[in-house]
Design a protein around this motif. Structure first.
Motif, PDB file in Angstrom:
ATOM      1  N   LEU A 297       0.832  -1.207   0.000  1.00 64.01           N
ATOM      2  CA  LEU A 297       0.000   0.000   0.000  1.00 64.01           C
ATOM      3  C   LEU A 297       0.866   1.255   0.000  1.00 64.01           C
ATOM      4  O   LEU A 297       0.630   2.175  -0.780  1.00 64.01           O
ATOM      5  CB  LEU A 297      -0.926  -0.005   1.228  1.00 64.01           C
ATOM      6  N   GLY A 298       1.875   1.272   0.846  1.00 56.85           N
ATOM      7  CA  GLY A 298       2.682   2.484   1.040  1.00 56.85           C
ATOM      8  C   GLY A 298       2.161   3.241   2.245  1.00 56.85           C
ATOM      9  O   GLY A 298       0.968   3.525   2.337  1.00 56.85           O
ATOM     10  N   LEU A 299       3.060   3.557   3.166  1.00 64.46           N
ATOM     11  CA  LEU A 299       2.633   4.197   4.415  1.00 64.46           C
ATOM     12  C   LEU A 299       1.985   5.548   4.166  1.00 64.46           C
ATOM     13  O   LEU A 299       1.227   6.051   4.981  1.00 64.46           O
ATOM     14  CB  LEU A 299       3.832   4.357   5.363  1.00 64.46           C
ATOM     15  N   ARG A 300       2.272   6.142   3.011  1.00 62.02           N
ATOM     16  CA  ARG A 300       1.715   7.468   2.739  1.00 62.02           C
ATOM     17  C   ARG A 300       0.199   7.441   2.614  1.00 62.02           C
ATOM     18  O   ARG A 300      -0.446   8.477   2.669  1.00 62.02           O
ATOM     19  CB  ARG A 300       2.343   8.050   1.471  1.00 62.02           C
ATOM     20  N   HIS A 301      -0.360   6.232   2.428  1.00 63.21           N
ATOM     21  CA  HIS A 301      -1.813   6.148   2.275  1.00 63.21           C
ATOM     22  C   HIS A 301      -2.543   5.909   3.586  1.00 63.21           C
ATOM     23  O   HIS A 301      -3.761   5.756   3.591  1.00 63.21           O
ATOM     24  CB  HIS A 301      -2.178   5.052   1.267  1.00 63.21           C
ATOM     25  N   VAL A 302      -1.778   5.830   4.675  1.00 59.64           N
ATOM     26  CA  VAL A 302      -2.445   5.728   5.972  1.00 59.64           C
ATOM     27  C   VAL A 302      -1.988   6.893   6.839  1.00 59.64           C
ATOM     28  O   VAL A 302      -0.977   7.530   6.568  1.00 59.64           O
ATOM     29  CB  VAL A 302      -2.149   4.386   6.690  1.00 59.64           C
ATOM     30  N   GLU A 303      -2.730   7.156   7.896  1.00 57.82           N
ATOM     31  CA  GLU A 303      -2.380   8.266   8.761  1.00 57.82           C
ATOM     32  C   GLU A 303      -1.137   7.914   9.578  1.00 57.82           C
ATOM     33  O   GLU A 303      -0.828   6.747   9.798  1.00 57.82           O
ATOM     34  CB  GLU A 303      -3.589   8.620   9.637  1.00 57.82           C
ATOM     35  N   ALA A 304      -0.432   8.946  10.011  1.00 55.25           N
ATOM     36  CA  ALA A 304       0.926   8.748  10.532  1.00 55.25           C
ATOM     37  C   ALA A 304       0.973   7.947  11.828  1.00 55.25           C
ATOM     38  O   ALA A 304       1.913   7.187  12.048  1.00 55.25           O
ATOM     39  CB  ALA A 304       1.604  10.097  10.731  1.00 55.25           C
ATOM     40  N   GLY A 305      -0.017   8.109  12.678  1.00 49.89           N
ATOM     41  CA  GLY A 305      -0.007   7.361  13.929  1.00 49.89           C
ATOM     42  C   GLY A 305      -0.109   5.873  13.662  1.00 49.89           C
ATOM     43  O   GLY A 305       0.607   5.060  14.252  1.00 49.89           O
ATOM     44  N   PHE A 306      -0.986   5.526  12.747  1.00 49.33           N
ATOM     45  CA  PHE A 306      -1.148   4.128  12.368  1.00 49.33           C
ATOM     46  C   PHE A 306       0.125   3.625  11.687  1.00 49.33           C
ATOM     47  O   PHE A 306       0.619   2.537  11.988  1.00 49.33           O
ATOM     48  CB  PHE A 306      -2.360   3.971  11.445  1.00 49.33           C
ATOM     49  N   ALA A 307       0.662   4.429  10.787  1.00 52.32           N
ATOM     50  CA  ALA A 307       1.896   4.051  10.085  1.00 52.32           C
ATOM     51  C   ALA A 307       3.007   3.781  11.092  1.00 52.32           C
ATOM     52  O   ALA A 307       3.784   2.838  10.946  1.00 52.32           O
ATOM     53  CB  ALA A 307       2.314   5.164   9.124  1.00 52.32           C
ATOM     54  N   ASP A 308       3.049   4.570  12.132  1.00 53.75           N
ATOM     55  CA  ASP A 308       4.084   4.406  13.144  1.00 53.75           C
ATOM     56  C   ASP A 308       3.901   3.083  13.887  1.00 53.75           C
ATOM     57  O   ASP A 308       4.873   2.383  14.169  1.00 53.75           O
ATOM     58  CB  ASP A 308       4.018   5.581  14.124  1.00 53.75           C
ATOM     59  N   ARG A 309       2.661   2.745  14.182  1.00 54.12           N
ATOM     60  CA  ARG A 309       2.420   1.468  14.876  1.00 54.12           C
ATOM     61  C   ARG A 309       2.826   0.299  13.980  1.00 54.12           C
ATOM     62  O   ARG A 309       3.412  -0.676  14.453  1.00 54.12           O
ATOM     63  CB  ARG A 309       0.948   1.357  15.287  1.00 54.12           C
ATOM     64  N   VAL A 310       2.520   0.403  12.697  1.00 55.33           N
ATOM     65  CA  VAL A 310       2.907  -0.666  11.766  1.00 55.33           C
ATOM     66  C   VAL A 310       4.430  -0.769  11.704  1.00 55.33           C
ATOM     67  O   VAL A 310       5.000  -1.855  11.757  1.00 55.33           O
ATOM     68  CB  VAL A 310       2.327  -0.406  10.357  1.00 55.33           C
TER      69      VAL A 310
END
Ligand SMILES: Cc1cc2nc3c(=O)[nH]c(=O)nc-3n(C[C@H](O)[C@H](O)[C@H](O)COP(=O)(O)OP(=O)(O)OC[C@H]3O[C@@H](n4cnc5c(N)ncnc54)[C@H](O)[C@@H]3O)c2cc1C
Lengths: 513, 401
Positions: A297-310
């Motif tokens: 997907l690319g982290l840019r397509h999710v919000e940053a807090g969620f991206a950080d948890r991933v």
């Protein structure tokens, strides 16, 4: 028009999800990168004429309801052996067997018999709480939704129903380490060593790490023991594949997804490695969460807090898989014919296991590893030429990120494994005609699981049920419209079970309704 | 020269640093008082905050902006990175333009507000109230972007007030008067580059000047030479605080609790709850907080930030706010007697559905007279517009004053 769902990956969970979605009326296409279905639940050749369950090798978690609902037996699923028990190996033949709470073998201490019965009874009751959750959609926290509150209430009630004494014990030990619990209860070093393996297998934990009791509970299966599917673990996947096709799902192998395509804030489909685009209303990913979000997907397509948890998901695999082609059945010290077909464990005492784990923390493999061994050819003569045998072993600890890399270290580690085996089965080296060692790096390359991790994402209390893999995607729906997860990284975790796939299908169908 | 070198082993011995304008400030700081603004010494009031305030409204005041946290954002993904970070659509902020925005966490709660300067194509400066580098670096994962904090590499002054343009013209900055509000221009200045943006925190005609710290002194000197006949004054943070309340601008840590420093979830605020819904652009497919804010938009907000016009002249600092039936519905976050609007004004947080323009409220004011405490339940009304918003703030070119 019926909605088109693309499932990325034909691991056993992807297939289970496909079967349920197709039965639920969806148009389903499964895209699998590998040449065959099954992911880490497959049988394949590793030396000419020798086949083995190349990932998972012992079946202990397959959901019985799923097996019935999808009529897997009609599609060829049959057990070559079941109710297999554990034998803790001893170089002097003083082995201990643990079968459904009863101890046997020359090494069994009389004092441990009663303690084992109690341990077995309690762990099974406690495990019921964990297993009871496995086909539940995890609740969302912090909502006032009735379903969410009900699910949480039910969990509370299950714990309450243990009664005062067992509830107290459950709450006392659920979050702590298995080492302490085993020390409290048992005498025999060998028995403690073998039991401790249950708390650490497939995870980045030693017996003294917290969470190891929880991991042991995750493996406790109401005393059903272990099974070996006829034809190896791949039979489970082949049956699931057939069930999914029969329900109308299309399954393509050799189709590696390069990326998940977005249109605005919705998924639109996927693009394959060769550039082919496949449109979809919904995309369900059987790939692990890191692969799904970071690479596809690319982290840019999710919000940053969620991206950080991933980003911070723990995915360091630490199990290596050893396959040996043997000219004859190896002679394990003290074991007779029937016993050699059981689940054999090299974990002679707690210190040994803890010391095997320690180097992994620093990026080194065990000098003397622990092993979970199976010789499937005792039960199934289709896997090797007549009279020959196959040995399959999960070997710990072999950290994914080995210092200096695995390239130069593999031969030495294979040698270490054979040395250890030689102690328990003298002469085994002489029987080996071919071998294969899959390090976590190899497992990652072959099965596409980040870090080669057994559970896709470390299995622990901080990543279980409504926290798995991370808050924000624990109900299978990712925080991206139209994207779902269905693999081991989601509740209830790894192991050949099929529940994550089925639960995800339920979430998808509920979302579409 | 940098103010200090973070790599130096000795840097920890000093927590608070003189700004590159320090010598100039010290010479004018009659009060000899200093306050701390993050890593720097700052002047609360050089002589008298009221006089400095009036300079900002009637002539022009110079405020040292160096301590403001600054970041440089560059690289191929700079725009997409910013668009995921902030709530507004950054594609609309073209090179040479500046955009005010807020940024949120995944819960749609405001972390901070600030301005993004589109310095050159794909080259941005982000100024924030709070330290943000951790959050920005977390945000940078998955983007081809470089994010550095350069607070110490950029000296900055705010020049605010009606004569500010005249002063800059006198400094021979060609066509400086053609800069429109929220525009910026780069100038050759004393062998370096001076960037002038028509921005500020006072709601009036005003500019901000950005330069490398080595040229800080000469910038200050040239500015004060040029401003001598235009009433130029140094201005401290107390005066600036008055100017910003009149302008209706909110301040992190005062009018809302920044999400990253808030332990109790209820105490954070969404952009809607701060009256900044106009900064939220749901047409963007993804930005931090979008999903939560969509939900909030559908379900309603908990709070509203309002501007209050209060009777009488006793500043309503820290006052409780009541509805007309006497039920406590909120509290004042910033308040003052506004000399320019000639009104007793306040910014307040109230529970929804309160906060409609024109709604009448009561404000409980405590005040002292010769040490004796008095209490007053003052009438107040919610107003829509800023208390101070003169046409000269927008006129381009600005008239000469
Ligand atoms: C060494 C080892 C030993 C194990 N032993 C046991 C055991 O004895 N018993 C047991 O129950 N469990 C065991 N496990 C755990 C078990 O194998 C896994 O938890 C389980 O197989 C996971 O199933 P899954 O369907 O969720 O994911 P996977 O099996 O990982 O399937 C994911 C699928 O997605 C595909 N995929 C990934 N990316 C893409 C892409 N971009 N495009 C297309 N396809 C893609 C992969 O090729 C793969 O087929 C073991 C695991 C390991 C690693």
């Amino acid at each position: 028009m019926t909605e088109h769902v693309v499932i990325i990956g034909a691991g056993h969970n992807g297939l289970s999800c496909a079967a349920y979605l197709a039965r639920g009326g969806m148009r389903v296409t499964v895209l699998e990168a590998a040449g065959q279905v099954g992911g880490a639940a497959l049988t394949r050749e590793f030396a000419p004429g020798y086949r083995v369950s190349a990932g998972a090798h012992l079946l202990y978690a397959l959901d019985e309801g799923l097996r019935r609902e999808l009529a897997l037996d009609r599609y060829g699923l049959r057990m070559a052996a079941d109710s297999l028990y554990t034998i803790a190996l001893d170089p002097d033949g003083q082995f201990v067997s643990v079968a459904n709470g009863a101890l046997g073998g020359p090494g069994a201490a009389a004092a441990d018999q009663e303690a084992m019965a109690l341990y077995h009874r309690q762990m099974n009751r406690f495990a019921d709480i964990v297993w009871g959750l496995k086909d539940q959609l995890p609740p969302r926290l912090g909502t006032t939704g009735r379903k969410d509150l009900f699910a949480l209430g039910k969990l509370g009630l299950r714990i309450r129903r243990l009664g005062k004494n067992d509830m107290r014990e459950f709450l006392r030990i659920a979050g702590i380490n298995l080492y302490d619990v085993l020390q409290e209860r048992f005498e025999s070093e060998l028995l403690k060593g073998a039991l401790s393996l249950d708390g650490t297998l497939g995870t980045f934990l030693g017996p003294r790490s917290n969470n190891s009791v929880f991991c042991a509970l995750h493996r406790f299966n109401q005393g059903r023991g272990y099974a070996i599917p006829a034809g190896g673990m791949g039979t489970v996947s082949v049956a699931l594949d057939a069930a999914a096709r029969a329900a109308g799902a299309k399954i393509r192998t050799g189709a590696r997804v390069a990326g998940i395509d977005m249109e605005g804030d919705r998924v639109r489909g996927v693009t394959l490695e060769d550039g082919e685009q496949i449109a979809a209303d919904l995309v369900v990913s059987n790939a692990d969460p890191k692969t799904t979000f970071e690479r596809l997907l690319g982290l840019r397509h999710v919000e940053a807090g969620f991206a950080d948890r991933v980003h911070h998901l723990r995915t360091r695999g630490c199990v290596a898989k050893l396959h040996l082609a043997l000219d004859d059945i190896p002679q394990f010290c003290g074991l007779d014919g029937e016993q050699r077909g059981q689940r054999l464990v090299v974990a002679p005492d707690l210190q040994y296991v803890e010391h095997a784990f320690n180097p992994a923390k620093y990026g080194e493999h065990s000098a003397r590893p622990v092993m979970e061994i199976s010789i499937p050819t005792v039960h199934d003569d289709t896997l090797a030429p007549a009279g020959k045998h196959v040995l399959s072993a999960n070997v710990q600890w072999a950290p994914y990120d080995l210092k200096g890399g695995w390239d130069g270290a593999k031969d030495a580690f294979l040698d270490t494994c054979l040395d250890v085996l030689e102690e328990y089965a003298p002469g085994i080296r002489g029987l080996v005609s071919a071998s294969e060692l899959l390090t976590p790096a190899d497992l990652e390359a072959e099965f596409g699981m980040t870090g080669g991790h057994w559970h896709h994402v470390e299995l622990s209390l901080d990543s279980f049920f409504m926290l798995r893999p991370v808050p924000g995607s624990a109900q299978y729906a990712a925080p991206v419209n139209g994207l779902y997860l269905c693999g081991a990284g989601s509740h209830p975790g790894g192991g050949v079970m099929g529940c994550a796939g089925r639960n995800a299908a339920r979430a998808v169908l509920a979302g579409a309704a | 020269m940098k103010t200090f070198n973070i790599d130096s082993r000795e840097h920890y011995r000093n927590k608070v640093f003189p700004s590159p304008f320090h010598e100039r400030q010290a010479a004018l700081n009659e009060n000899r008082e200093w306050s701390r603004w993050y890593d720097y010494l700052s002047v609360p009031a050089y002589t008298c905050s009221t006089m400095e305030y009036f300079a900002g409204r009637n002539t022009c005041g110079v405020f040292d902006l160096t301590p403001m946290t600054k970041h440089r954002i560059t690289g191929p993904d700079a725009l997409t990175f910013l668009n995921r970070l902030v709530t507004r659509d950054m594609t609309k902020v073209k090179p040479g333009r500046v955009g005010y925005s807020v940024w949120c966490d995944d819960r749609g709660q405001v972390i901070d507000d600030g301005t993004v300067f589109h310095l050159h194509e794909g080259d941005y400066r982000l100024c924030s109230q709070e330290h943000q580098i951790d959050w920005l670096l977390i945000n940078a994962r998955g983007f081809d972007v470089s994010v550095v904090e350069d607070t110490h590499d950029v000296a900055a002054l705010a020049l605010q007030g009606p004569t500010s343009c005249a002063v800059l013209k006198k400094m021979n900055l060609p066509e400086v008067e053609s800069i429109t509000p929220f525009g910026l221009k780069h100038f050759d200045f004393e062998g370096t580059q001076l960037t002038v943006s028509r921005t500020g925190y006072t709601g009036d005609l005003g500019y901000e000047l950005w330069i490398d710290p080595d040229h800080a002194g000469v910038l200050w000197d040239r500015l004060f030479e040029a401003g001598e006949l235009h009433g130029i004054q140094p201005m401290g943070s107390e005066a600036l605080e008055l100017l910003r309340i009149e302008a209706g601008f909110i301040l992190a840590g005062e009018d809302f609790a920044p999400a990253m420093h808030t332990v109790r979830h209820r105490n954070t605020r969404s952009p809607f709850e701060l009256g900044l819904g106009w900064l939220v652009d749901f047409d963007k497919p993804v930005f931090n907080g979008r999903r939560a804010l969509l939900r909030e938009k559908a379900e309603g907000s908990r709070y509203a930030l309002v501007k209050l016009d209060i009777e009488d002249n006793k500043p309503a600092e820290h006052a409780y706010v009541y509805d007309t039936r006497g039920r406590n519905i909120g509290w004042v976050t910033s308040a003052m007697w506004s000399p320019s609007a000639k009104k007793n004004i306040a910014l307040a947080t109230v529970e929804t559905p309160h906060g409609e323009t024109g709604e009448k409220m009561k404000v409980e004011i405590y005040y002292q007279r010769e040490l004796k405490w008095h209490r007053k339940m003052a009438d107040a009304v919610v107003v829509r517009d800023a208390f101070w918003d003169p046409p000269r703030r927008r006129a381009t070119p600005p008239a000469d004053f």
